[in-house]
Design a protein around this motif. Structure first.
Motif, PDB file in Angstrom:
ATOM      1  N   MET A 133     -11.947   0.536  -0.657  1.00  0.00           N
ATOM      2  CA  MET A 133     -10.617   0.394  -1.196  1.00  0.00           C
ATOM      3  C   MET A 133     -10.680  -0.099  -2.642  1.00  0.00           C
ATOM      4  O   MET A 133      -9.947   0.382  -3.495  1.00  0.00           O
ATOM      5  CB  MET A 133      -9.806  -0.577  -0.348  1.00  0.00           C
ATOM      6  CG  MET A 133      -9.611  -0.134   1.081  1.00  0.00           C
ATOM      7  SD  MET A 133      -8.707   1.403   1.137  1.00  0.00           S
ATOM      8  CE  MET A 133      -8.461   1.583   2.850  1.00  0.00           C
ATOM      9  N   GLY A 134     -11.565  -1.076  -2.857  1.00  0.00           N
ATOM     10  CA  GLY A 134     -11.693  -1.613  -4.209  1.00  0.00           C
ATOM     11  C   GLY A 134     -12.141  -0.554  -5.198  1.00  0.00           C
ATOM     12  O   GLY A 134     -11.644  -0.482  -6.320  1.00  0.00           O
ATOM     13  N   ALA A 135     -13.083   0.289  -4.781  1.00  0.00           N
ATOM     14  CA  ALA A 135     -13.542   1.369  -5.662  1.00  0.00           C
ATOM     15  C   ALA A 135     -12.412   2.356  -5.922  1.00  0.00           C
ATOM     16  O   ALA A 135     -12.272   2.872  -7.035  1.00  0.00           O
ATOM     17  CB  ALA A 135     -14.737   2.081  -5.039  1.00  0.00           C
ATOM     18  N   GLY A 136     -11.610   2.621  -4.915  1.00  0.00           N
ATOM     19  CA  GLY A 136     -10.474   3.522  -5.087  1.00  0.00           C
ATOM     20  C   GLY A 136      -9.457   2.978  -6.065  1.00  0.00           C
ATOM     21  O   GLY A 136      -8.859   3.729  -6.830  1.00  0.00           O
ATOM     22  N   ILE A 137      -9.265   1.671  -6.055  1.00  0.00           N
ATOM     23  CA  ILE A 137      -8.360   1.046  -7.028  1.00  0.00           C
ATOM     24  C   ILE A 137      -8.934   1.223  -8.423  1.00  0.00           C
ATOM     25  O   ILE A 137      -8.239   1.639  -9.350  1.00  0.00           O
ATOM     26  CB  ILE A 137      -8.150  -0.447  -6.713  1.00  0.00           C
ATOM     27  CG1 ILE A 137      -7.454  -0.610  -5.362  1.00  0.00           C
ATOM     28  CG2 ILE A 137      -7.342  -1.128  -7.818  1.00  0.00           C
ATOM     29  CD1 ILE A 137      -7.510  -2.024  -4.804  1.00  0.00           C
TER      30      ILE A 137
ATOM     31  N   PRO B 256      -3.607  -2.668  -5.769  1.00  0.00           N
ATOM     32  CA  PRO B 256      -4.191  -3.199  -4.536  1.00  0.00           C
ATOM     33  C   PRO B 256      -3.214  -3.130  -3.364  1.00  0.00           C
ATOM     34  O   PRO B 256      -3.602  -2.836  -2.241  1.00  0.00           O
ATOM     35  CB  PRO B 256      -4.537  -4.643  -4.899  1.00  0.00           C
ATOM     36  CG  PRO B 256      -4.755  -4.616  -6.369  1.00  0.00           C
ATOM     37  CD  PRO B 256      -3.752  -3.605  -6.884  1.00  0.00           C
ATOM     38  N   LYS B 257      -1.950  -3.379  -3.634  1.00  0.00           N
ATOM     39  CA  LYS B 257      -0.944  -3.325  -2.568  1.00  0.00           C
ATOM     40  C   LYS B 257      -0.911  -1.947  -1.924  1.00  0.00           C
ATOM     41  O   LYS B 257      -0.876  -1.818  -0.701  1.00  0.00           O
ATOM     42  CB  LYS B 257       0.431  -3.694  -3.123  1.00  0.00           C
ATOM     43  CG  LYS B 257       1.501  -3.767  -2.066  1.00  0.00           C
ATOM     44  CD  LYS B 257       2.816  -4.240  -2.643  1.00  0.00           C
ATOM     45  CE  LYS B 257       3.860  -4.339  -1.543  1.00  0.00           C
ATOM     46  NZ  LYS B 257       5.123  -4.831  -2.025  1.00  0.00           N
ATOM     47  N   GLU B 258      -0.952  -0.902  -2.742  1.00  0.00           N
ATOM     48  CA  GLU B 258      -0.947   0.459  -2.198  1.00  0.00           C
ATOM     49  C   GLU B 258      -2.218   0.733  -1.387  1.00  0.00           C
ATOM     50  O   GLU B 258      -2.175   1.333  -0.314  1.00  0.00           O
ATOM     51  CB  GLU B 258      -0.839   1.492  -3.317  1.00  0.00           C
ATOM     52  CG  GLU B 258      -0.856   2.914  -2.794  1.00  0.00           C
ATOM     53  CD  GLU B 258      -0.948   3.977  -3.872  1.00  0.00           C
ATOM     54  OE1 GLU B 258      -1.032   5.155  -3.496  1.00  0.00           O
ATOM     55  OE2 GLU B 258      -0.957   3.644  -5.070  1.00  0.00           O
ATOM     56  N   ALA B 259      -3.348   0.255  -1.876  1.00  0.00           N
ATOM     57  CA  ALA B 259      -4.623   0.511  -1.203  1.00  0.00           C
ATOM     58  C   ALA B 259      -4.698  -0.155   0.166  1.00  0.00           C
ATOM     59  O   ALA B 259      -5.231   0.422   1.115  1.00  0.00           O
ATOM     60  CB  ALA B 259      -5.770   0.031  -2.085  1.00  0.00           C
ATOM     61  N   PHE B 260      -4.164  -1.339   0.265  1.00  0.00           N
ATOM     62  CA  PHE B 260      -4.350  -2.124   1.482  1.00  0.00           C
ATOM     63  C   PHE B 260      -3.120  -2.191   2.392  1.00  0.00           C
ATOM     64  O   PHE B 260      -3.165  -2.830   3.440  1.00  0.00           O
ATOM     65  CB  PHE B 260      -4.785  -3.548   1.116  1.00  0.00           C
ATOM     66  CG  PHE B 260      -6.138  -3.586   0.459  1.00  0.00           C
ATOM     67  CD1 PHE B 260      -7.292  -3.434   1.207  1.00  0.00           C
ATOM     68  CD2 PHE B 260      -6.241  -3.770  -0.907  1.00  0.00           C
ATOM     69  CE1 PHE B 260      -8.539  -3.468   0.613  1.00  0.00           C
ATOM     70  CE2 PHE B 260      -7.499  -3.805  -1.519  1.00  0.00           C
ATOM     71  CZ  PHE B 260      -8.647  -3.650  -0.756  1.00  0.00           C
TER      72      PHE B 260
ATOM     73  N   LYS C 194      -1.746  -0.264   4.567  1.00  0.00           N
ATOM     74  CA  LYS C 194      -1.778   0.285   5.927  1.00  0.00           C
ATOM     75  C   LYS C 194      -2.929  -0.273   6.752  1.00  0.00           C
ATOM     76  O   LYS C 194      -3.156   0.181   7.862  1.00  0.00           O
ATOM     77  CB  LYS C 194      -1.859   1.800   5.870  1.00  0.00           C
ATOM     78  CG  LYS C 194      -0.601   2.394   5.262  1.00  0.00           C
ATOM     79  CD  LYS C 194      -0.543   3.869   5.411  1.00  0.00           C
ATOM     80  CE  LYS C 194       0.731   4.322   4.708  1.00  0.00           C
ATOM     81  NZ  LYS C 194       1.238   5.553   5.172  1.00  0.00           N
ATOM     82  N   MET C 195      -3.623  -1.261   6.231  1.00  0.00           N
ATOM     83  CA  MET C 195      -4.724  -1.849   6.979  1.00  0.00           C
ATOM     84  C   MET C 195      -4.174  -2.728   8.095  1.00  0.00           C
ATOM     85  O   MET C 195      -3.162  -3.390   7.934  1.00  0.00           O
ATOM     86  CB  MET C 195      -5.616  -2.674   6.053  1.00  0.00           C
ATOM     87  CG  MET C 195      -6.395  -1.818   5.087  1.00  0.00           C
ATOM     88  SD  MET C 195      -7.604  -2.756   4.176  1.00  0.00           S
ATOM     89  CE  MET C 195      -8.786  -3.092   5.463  1.00  0.00           C
ATOM     90  N   GLU C 196      -4.872  -2.709   9.223  1.00  0.00           N
ATOM     91  CA  GLU C 196      -4.483  -3.537  10.360  1.00  0.00           C
ATOM     92  C   GLU C 196      -5.642  -4.447  10.739  1.00  0.00           C
ATOM     93  O   GLU C 196      -6.792  -4.007  10.760  1.00  0.00           O
ATOM     94  CB  GLU C 196      -4.128  -2.667  11.558  1.00  0.00           C
ATOM     95  CG  GLU C 196      -2.885  -1.832  11.358  1.00  0.00           C
ATOM     96  CD  GLU C 196      -2.555  -0.994  12.583  1.00  0.00           C
ATOM     97  OE1 GLU C 196      -2.926  -1.399  13.701  1.00  0.00           O
ATOM     98  OE2 GLU C 196      -1.935   0.055  12.406  1.00  0.00           O
ATOM     99  N   ARG C 197      -5.347  -5.673  11.034  1.00  0.00           N
ATOM    100  CA  ARG C 197      -6.360  -6.615  11.497  1.00  0.00           C
ATOM    101  C   ARG C 197      -6.785  -6.198  12.899  1.00  0.00           C
ATOM    102  O   ARG C 197      -5.963  -6.003  13.783  1.00  0.00           O
ATOM    103  CB  ARG C 197      -5.802  -8.027  11.521  1.00  0.00           C
ATOM    104  CG  ARG C 197      -6.815  -9.063  11.958  1.00  0.00           C
ATOM    105  CD  ARG C 197      -6.240 -10.432  11.982  1.00  0.00           C
ATOM    106  NE  ARG C 197      -5.647 -10.727  10.687  1.00  0.00           N
ATOM    107  CZ  ARG C 197      -4.813 -11.714  10.467  1.00  0.00           C
ATOM    108  NH1 ARG C 197      -4.452 -12.511  11.441  1.00  0.00           N
ATOM    109  NH2 ARG C 197      -4.326 -11.916   9.268  1.00  0.00           N
ATOM    110  N   ILE C 198      -8.106  -6.053  13.086  1.00  0.00           N
ATOM    111  CA  ILE C 198      -8.589  -5.682  14.412  1.00  0.00           C
ATOM    112  C   ILE C 198      -9.283  -6.842  15.112  1.00  0.00           C
ATOM    113  O   ILE C 198      -9.399  -6.848  16.322  1.00  0.00           O
ATOM    114  CB  ILE C 198      -9.531  -4.463  14.354  1.00  0.00           C
ATOM    115  CG1 ILE C 198     -10.713  -4.728  13.430  1.00  0.00           C
ATOM    116  CG2 ILE C 198      -8.772  -3.224  13.928  1.00  0.00           C
ATOM    117  CD1 ILE C 198     -11.782  -3.657  13.472  1.00  0.00           C
TER     118      ILE C 198
END
Length: 51
Positions: free
Chosen positions: A1-5, A13-17, A19-23
């Motif tokens: 994600m960081g590389a994509g940013i 960063p808000k857009e990148a992260f 849809k992430m869900e804590r598993i």
């Protein structure tokens, strides 16, 4: 994600992260840290001796 940013794939960063869900949550304990710390410390001491 960081590389994509950094590459501009995500606009923020808000857009990148967003849809992430804590598993899983792992709470730190001395039992978790102590073996890793001992290994790190031994490697550090070895490197400092080789300087």
């Amino acid at each position: 994600m960081g590389a994509g940013i950094g590459a501009g794939i995500f606009s923020s960063p808000k857009e990148a992260f967003n849809k992430m869900e804590r598993i899983q949550t792992i709470e730190p304990t001395a039992a978790n840290f102590e073996p890793v710390y001992r290994e790190w410390k031994a490697l550090l001491q070895k490197q400092l001796k080789n300087q």
